[in-house]
Design a protein around this motif. Sequence first.
Motif: not given
Length: 393
Positions: A140-142, A58-59, A96-100
Amino acid sequence: MPFPYVLLSAAVSLDGCLDDTGPSRLLLSGRADFDRVDAVRASADAILVGAKTVRADNPRLLVNSPERRAARLAAGRPEHPLKVAVSASGELDPRARFFRTGGEKTVYTTDEGAERLRRAGLPGTGTSVGADTGSGTGTGTVSVVPLGGELDWRRLLAHLHDVRGVRRLMVEGGGTVHTQLLQQRLADELQLVLAPLLVGDPRAPRLFGPGAYQRGRLRLVETRALGDVVLMRYEPTEPGAGGDAAPADRHWLRIACELAGECPPSRTAFSVGAVVVAADGTELARGHSREAGDPVVHAEEAALAKIDPGDPRLPGATVYSSLEPCARRASRPRPCARLILDAGVRRVVTAWREPDTFVESADGTGVLAREGADVVVLPEFESRAKAPNRHLL
Ligand SMILES: NC(=O)c1ccc[n+]([C@@H]2O[C@H](COP(=O)([O-])OP(=O)(O)OC[C@H]3O[C@@H](n4cnc5c(N)ncnc54)[C@H](OP(=O)(O)O)[C@@H]3O)[C@@H](O)[C@H]2O)c1
Ligand SMILES: [Zn+2]
């Protein structure tokens, strides 16, 4: 097909494990090495991990140091590198922190994986390779990029290079991803940290798995002790491809040539780009001709001016310049060859010897060599370095 420079980064135990099998992540390196990794992250345009690393660790994959983030912003780069996850299944938790956490994010996946991610509610899904412009507006867009029925590393790297503008890619694991990139000869550098502990569990993930590797030894370029761990930097040797030049030299000279393309055009001076890089591969500064509204500044001069003259890394550093540093100039008292020597730098890599267009028999190489500096010319980059100067030749 141009790809980014691919730097594999990992820490392993003495028995070659990336982790144990416990619920929390095994800490392999210490504070000094975490700080080094942070500097490498800050130097990268993107950081890539495999989906199992996202699920297991969860990096956040962010640059921690406020100074390094500020330096990126000051250089016109995003605060954090682009974060990239690779997943065939699309099994990634949107929480997940990757996204947040901060930074732009991209998931490379299969068509099936993209469908699964869409159902999980990840925004921006369903964009095809052709349609994805990569220019997410807000931070921060995915974006999700489906690559068809299965994942192809060459397509993925070409997309990162061409669509996302990634020139330097840091790969932070896990072993599955590292193994594939090394076996497919797509890795330009391996930064391996060896930690003095043993895991001993046969189920623990290993850095490199079985399969067909290129034969022969890797080239060791550096070793460094950081507390009780040791960093080893290797270049996978690749006889034939790209001549004898080291991949790192080709990478930085390519960047210098790209910077040359950013110069405001001129009828009376060359467009040149330059990057100063420390012996450990850290970028110290970059510059290009006529930058920041100065009509006469040269690339090497602009880059060196951004470095503290007392920086202890200068004597071991290399100046990468798309054009041979000048030996004489009218607009300033000291030519760039002199500035480089005075800065203590003793290595220059360039693409092209200066023609007689503005100065007759300029011999920056001679000036540098007479005082013991090593000048390397990589002629494979000459046409790239000349491209923004065609009107002058
Ligand atoms: N010590 C270190 O420096 C370090 C660094 C990173 C990770 N780790 C550890 O390493 C472990 C994870 O490593 P790992 O080798 O098991 O997994 P990994 O490399 O992190 O991820 C593997 C996953 O990536 C996706 N993937 C990779 N290659 C693909 C391809 N060609 N096509 C499609 N999908 C592909 C797949 O995701 P899907 O399953 O979603 O299809 C695959 O299951 C964790 O325990 C982590 O703690 C350690
Ligand atoms: Zn100059």
